[in-house]
Scaffold this motif. Structure first.
Motif, PDB file in Angstrom:
ATOM      1  N   ALA A 190     -11.067 -14.119   8.107  1.00 36.69           N
ATOM      2  CA  ALA A 190     -11.841 -13.240   6.549  1.00 36.69           C
ATOM      3  C   ALA A 190     -10.709 -13.267   6.084  1.00 36.69           C
ATOM      4  N   LEU A 191      -9.643 -12.844   6.010  1.00 36.56           N
ATOM      5  CA  LEU A 191      -9.040 -12.210   5.303  1.00 36.56           C
ATOM      6  C   LEU A 191      -7.859 -13.202   4.279  1.00 36.56           C
ATOM      7  N   ASP A 192      -7.683 -13.076   3.016  1.00 36.65           N
ATOM      8  CA  ASP A 192      -7.063 -13.528   2.046  1.00 36.65           C
ATOM      9  C   ASP A 192      -5.682 -13.059   1.738  1.00 36.65           C
ATOM     10  N   LYS A 193      -5.969 -12.219   1.213  1.00 32.67           N
ATOM     11  CA  LYS A 193      -5.179 -10.957   0.906  1.00 32.67           C
ATOM     12  C   LYS A 193      -4.916  -9.990   0.924  1.00 32.67           C
ATOM     13  N   ILE A 194      -3.824  -8.952   1.422  1.00 27.70           N
ATOM     14  CA  ILE A 194      -3.902  -7.731   1.343  1.00 27.70           C
ATOM     15  C   ILE A 194      -2.952  -7.217   0.159  1.00 27.70           C
ATOM     16  N   GLU A 195      -3.824  -6.111  -0.113  1.00 28.14           N
ATOM     17  CA  GLU A 195      -3.129  -5.414  -1.300  1.00 28.14           C
ATOM     18  C   GLU A 195      -2.919  -3.566  -0.869  1.00 28.14           C
ATOM     19  N   VAL A 196      -1.582  -3.066  -1.030  1.00 21.27           N
ATOM     20  CA  VAL A 196      -1.146  -2.217  -1.363  1.00 21.27           C
ATOM     21  C   VAL A 196      -1.171  -1.756  -2.347  1.00 21.27           C
ATOM     22  N   ILE A 197      -1.526  -0.418  -2.858  1.00 15.65           N
ATOM     23  CA  ILE A 197      -0.954   0.043  -3.731  1.00 15.65           C
ATOM     24  C   ILE A 197      -1.015   1.591  -3.867  1.00 15.65           C
ATOM     25  N   ASP A 198       0.200   2.043  -4.281  1.00 12.13           N
ATOM     26  CA  ASP A 198       0.664   3.366  -4.358  1.00 12.13           C
ATOM     27  C   ASP A 198      -0.247   4.242  -5.265  1.00 12.13           C
ATOM     28  N   HIS A 199      -0.142   5.442  -5.322  1.00 11.65           N
ATOM     29  CA  HIS A 199      -1.048   6.112  -6.625  1.00 11.65           C
ATOM     30  C   HIS A 199      -1.989   5.742  -6.514  1.00 11.65           C
ATOM     31  N   LYS A 207      -5.226   6.557 -13.867  1.00 12.23           N
ATOM     32  CA  LYS A 207      -4.042   6.180 -12.641  1.00 12.23           C
ATOM     33  C   LYS A 207      -3.025   6.690 -14.005  1.00 12.23           C
ATOM     34  N   GLN A 208      -2.823   6.466 -14.642  1.00 16.52           N
ATOM     35  CA  GLN A 208      -1.742   7.325 -15.564  1.00 16.52           C
ATOM     36  C   GLN A 208      -1.262   8.731 -15.363  1.00 16.52           C
ATOM     37  N   VAL A 209      -2.370   9.275 -15.117  1.00 19.84           N
ATOM     38  CA  VAL A 209      -2.096  11.065 -15.919  1.00 19.84           C
ATOM     39  C   VAL A 209      -2.299  11.311 -13.883  1.00 19.84           C
ATOM     40  N   SER A 210      -3.062  11.427 -13.383  1.00 23.85           N
ATOM     41  CA  SER A 210      -3.293  11.788 -12.412  1.00 23.85           C
ATOM     42  C   SER A 210      -2.438  11.775 -10.806  1.00 23.85           C
ATOM     43  N   ASP A 211      -1.871  11.201 -10.864  1.00 26.13           N
ATOM     44  CA  ASP A 211      -0.254  11.734 -10.275  1.00 26.13           C
ATOM     45  C   ASP A 211      -0.400  11.469  -8.391  1.00 26.13           C
ATOM     46  N   SER A 212      -1.967  10.859  -8.035  1.00 29.37           N
ATOM     47  CA  SER A 212      -2.432  10.488  -6.603  1.00 29.37           C
ATOM     48  C   SER A 212      -1.268  10.436  -5.388  1.00 29.37           C
ATOM     49  N   GLU A 213      -1.288  11.043  -4.363  1.00 30.63           N
ATOM     50  CA  GLU A 213      -0.736  10.459  -3.339  1.00 30.63           C
ATOM     51  C   GLU A 213      -0.598   9.841  -3.027  1.00 30.63           C
ATOM     52  N   ASP A 214      -2.164   9.181  -3.380  1.00 33.96           N
ATOM     53  CA  ASP A 214      -2.610   8.581  -1.784  1.00 33.96           C
ATOM     54  C   ASP A 214      -2.028   7.220  -1.959  1.00 33.96           C
TER      55      ASP A 214
END
Length: 884
Positions: A190-199, A207-214
């Motif tokens: 079922a998989l087409d693409k896998i996205e890895v999203i830092d912060h 996103k520009q200001v939260s400085d998330s470590e997720d």
């Protein structure tokens, strides 16, 4: 093992290849970092080849010698350039110079059909078909083939050494964001693409200001899996009445997503991990953290087979519904019922003990647990610059344990039976509001979080001999029954208001104001139930607690974020006003403190694939209600605990440094992390040891504690293999008081590993690793032990439709007296499924060698233990699966 290695390497065919290297640059010779170089074969059976340019624009392609390729170099904002490589070409070097397209970035339409990896600032996208061979069954098997991605046996996913903390499917949270349910249930096809999203931040304008470590992983599905029910069901039966039934069903459309996972088995396989379960136990806004939950949920997610019996029933439903352009409703329901039986044997050698020199323990546990969780979340977006969330969660669980313990020492022996019951109910909810103003340089966040917990554990001890003499007021009887009841109620309300001001591209200013309030009511009571029907209440001997606890933390803070070239810094300073009040029988205790807490975050980006990150903070940690309850409490058959109402806050420095590098040109990945924790004020139990009996009470000292951790790995591709070196090192220095003797203790451990893994699509997947470990303890005495571990995994496809898997591990432990223990474990399976057939058949064998028990050594401040943990016997299972 030798036969496996021989078979593996006899099955590998070395095809002739030749390598092309070069540089991708723009028209004025500036290197184009992360440019894609794709080699499209013109022969039907040949495979796509690709490379990613490094920070100097260099690339390296390994092409089959007798195949014609069209090699394309591309970069966002530039015109693609094509190179044709003829069969048996002698070309070894070619440089690409790309011309600007002359268009604005937002106007460019990029085609990704032949880009296996696309690297942007915080996002890496993998095209699944470029890495999978089509024989993978679940998402986990695909992820293990992506460069830099690892999946451990618990279903945790790491990318370049950093753990994935949020799992998404089509941009929506999948069962609270846990990884195990996704990687072990979503079908690979079922998989087409896998996205890895830092912060990662689910609010786009934050996103520009939260400085998330997720670190988030987003699964994009193939078009033919949307608006269509897909998944699979499986049923299996084995020896000795072992069985398995499992279903994973999924429906995804643009506005409605529904997932169901059901499982019932008695083979010791858990559907999700403790980490995933703790995520479900959350119900707390990501902007507010630090609250400790009372729930004890390990029994629902013990996904190893270190038990003699394990039966589980599990059901989970996840949904997401876009009711309009502005509203989304999502939620999940979890039900889990678990029965586990375990058996352990310990041989304990007591140190600095004149009365007792050894203790042999045999313990049997039966654990029955039932859990239900319901969670609902409302997402409201009145416009593109405003976002509201409401999340509510209800959780209820029961945990019943029956334990039998035989304790034999050089002086006497005793048998204890313990019955433990724990009922737990919690309600957790939060509201979030995020607003970006017309002037996009200003953003505000407001969060309110509420949690209520009610926990009622009850323990009853049965024995025929006196125990804890001198510590509990036993009355002589023919049999001894001790009953303990605890009642713990927690209420907390936390609120935060934060404003983000983007002064310019290089300077941000954030202001914070917040308040955390917590209230706890803690009650304990112990009594002896005599055989004549009377009751011996321990309250007159100083047992039984009734404690009311209030802690309020009001704070304001200022954070300044600035950027100098590639270096980004964010120092912060918080002013906290802590007010702690405890009310107990005939005593009140109040603490009021105003404390400054600085912090510092720093990031240096050498290039898109090489970064250095540093974090530091000064933390004040106040005691929990149980540590402040100043009357005695029975903790176990040999331990009595008494809190200390005069405890104040621990104070410690915490820092970590992380370095990460990925160079596709050199086939090199490096990840290293060093963490440091130094406590200036420390809460540690003072221990009085008499034989095997312990009396513990916490005290706050100015004695420093220092804890260093260093871990990392280096991975290098050599020909068609990946060689990996890893290490994990720890140093822990602390001061402990035992029987009025205060000593400085050191606990150190070092672990070094080496592994090699095949890295070619046509070869069998094979890996073998060796890990050497050392552990040392020094204090009043010195102890140490070593470990040697070998771990091997094999998977290969033969005759087109047959897949064979095997995993093998062994472990040898050696103590400082050169005594050793050893065990080896192996699991294997054979699966048959035609490419276009919905039916699959699998024969699996767990614990192939029918291992009875695992062995290891451990040590503490006053005891050295040799432990034997009994495990489930060999399980032979035949299963049939059907793919929708």
């Amino acid at each position: 093992m030798t036969r496996i290695l021989f078979f593996l390497f006899c099955s590998i065919s070395f095809s002739q290849t030749h390598t092309i290297t070069g540089v991708v640059s723009d028209s004025i010779n500036n290197p184009l970092e992360s440019a894609n170089i794709i080699a499209l074969p013109k022969s039907e059976n040949a495979q796509l080849k690709f490379a990613i340019a490094d920070n100097k624009g260099r690339y390296k392609l390994e092409l089959d010698q007798n195949v014609k390729y069209e090699v394309t170099a591309s970069y966002i904002g530039y015109i693609e350039q094509l190179l044709v490589v003829e069969p048996n070409s002698t070309l070894t070097t070619h440089n690409f110079k790309l011309k600007s397209s002359g268009q604005q970035l937002k106007e460019i339409v990029i085609k990704h059909e032949y880009k296996p990896i696309v690297v942007k600032k915080d996002t890496v996208t993998f095209d699944v078909k470029s890495f999978a061979n089509g024989n993978e069954r679940k998402m986990k098997e695909v992820l293990e083939k992506l460069p830099g991605v690892e999946v451990d046996k618990k279903g945790n996913v790491t990318v370049q050494g950093k753990k994935v903390t949020k799992m998404l499917v089509e941009g929506k949270s999948f069962f609270g964001g846990g990884s195990k349910l996704a990687v072990e249930n979503i079908p690979a096809d079922a998989l087409d693409k896998i996205e890895v999203i830092d912060h990662f931040n689910e609010v786009g304008f934050m996103k520009q200001v939260s400085d998330s470590e997720d670190l988030a992983m987003n699964v994009k599905l193939k078009e033919d899996k949307k608006k269509f029910l897909f998944g699979d069901i499986e049923a299996g039966i084995g020896n000795d009445k072992y069985s398995l039934a499992h279903a994973g069903l999924f429906y995804y459309s643009p506005k409605t997503n529904v997932s169901f996972i059901g499982d019932a088995n008695n083979i010791g396989r858990s559907t999700f991990t403790f980490e995933d379960l703790m995520r479900f136990d959350g119900g707390v806004s990501s902007f507010l953290s630090g609250r400790k939950s009372l729930s004890n949920l390990y029994a629902f997610a013990n996904d190893n087979r270190d038990v003699v019996a394990n039966k589980s029933q599990f059901g989970a439903l996840n949904f997401s519904l876009d009711t309009s352009d502005k509203w989304n409703v999502s939620g999940y329901g979890i039900f889990s019922k678990v029965f586990m039986a375990s058996r352990n044997e310990n041989t304990n050698e007591y140190l600095q003990n004149n009365a007792i020199s050894f203790e042999n323990q045999l313990q049997n546990n039966d654990n029955r647990s039932v859990l239900g969780i319901g969670n609902i979340k409302f997402d409201y977006s009145p416009n593109k610059k405003e976002k509201w969330y409401y999340n509510g969660q209800l959780q209820s669980s029961t945990n019943d344990i029956v334990s039998t313990l035989n304790s034999i020492t050089n002086l006497n022996s005793n048998t204890f039976e313990t019955i433990s019951n724990a009922d737990y109910v919690s309600v957790k909810q939060y509201v979030e509001w995020h607003k970006q103003y017309k002037n996009a340089n200003h953003t505000t966040t407001f969060v309110v979080n509420h949690a209520y917990e009610n926990n009622r554990p009850q323990n009853t001890w049965f024995t025929d001999q006196p125990f804890l003499e001198g510590l509990i007021p036993l009355q002589t009887d023919t049999a001894y029954t001790i009953e303990q009841v605890q009642k713990i109620k927690n209420n907390s309300v936390d609120a935060l208001l934060k404003h983000y001001w983007i002064i310019n591209n290089f300077n941000h200013l954030y202001t914070v104001i917040g308040n955390n309030y917590g209230y706890s009511n803690y009650q304990t009571s112990e009594k002896q139930l005599l055989t004549d029907g009377s009751v011996n209440n321990f309250a007159s001997a100083g047992f039984g607690n009734t404690t009311n606890y209030q802690l309020n933390d009001a704070y304001i803070g200022l954070e300044y974020k600035f950027k100098i070239g590639k270096w980004t810094n964010k120092p912060g300073l918080y002013l906290h006003q802590y007010d702690l009040k405890t009310t107990q029988e005939n005593s009140n205790f109040i603490i009021s403190k105003t404390l400054l807490q600085p912090q510092w975050n720093s990031d240096y980006e050498f290039n898109k694939s090489e970064t250095l990150n540093f974090n530091y903070r000064l933390v004040n940690d106040f005691p929990e209600v149980s540590q402040l309850a100043n009357r005695f409490m029975l903790q176990s058959y040999n331990t009595v605990f008494r809190g200390n109402a005069l405890l104040s806050n621990e104070r410690y420095h915490a820092g970590n440094l992380r370095y990460s590098k990925m160079n596709m040109y050199r086939g090199l990945m490096v990840n290293a992390m060093a963490s440091f924790n130094k406590k200036v004020k420390t809460t540690r139990n003072v221990i009085i040891l008499d034989g095997i009996n312990q009396f513990n009470t916490p005290v706050l000292l100015d004695n420093p504690e220092t804890n260093w951790r260093l871990n990392g790995f280096i991975s290098k591709k050599i020909y068609r293999f990946n060689l990996k070196l890893s290490t994990n090192i720890g140093w822990f220095n602390y001061i402990q008081t035992l029987n009025d003797v205060t000593t400085t203790n050191n606990r150190n451990n070092q672990e070094v590993g080496i592994s090699i893994k095949t890295a070619h699509k046509k070869w069998p997947d094979f890996s073998i690793g060796y890990t050497k470990g050392f552990n040392q303890f020094s204090g009043l005495t010195n102890s140490n032990f070593q470990s040697d571990a070998i771990d091997t995994n094999l998977e290969f496809t033969f005759l087109n439709y047959w897949i064979y898997k095997m995993e093998y591990q062994n472990l040898r432990n050696t103590n400082n007296n050169n005594q050793t223990n050893f065990f080896e474990m192996a699991n294997t399976s054979l699966r048959y499924q035609k490419k276009n057939s919905p039916f699959g058949f699998e024969l699996s064998v767990n614990n192939m060698f029918n291992l009875q028990a695992k062995n290891d050594f451990s040590f503490s401040d006053f005891v050295i233990s040799q432990r034997q943990t009994f495990v489930m016997p060999r399980v032979v299972l035949f299963a049939i699966s059907y793919k929708l």
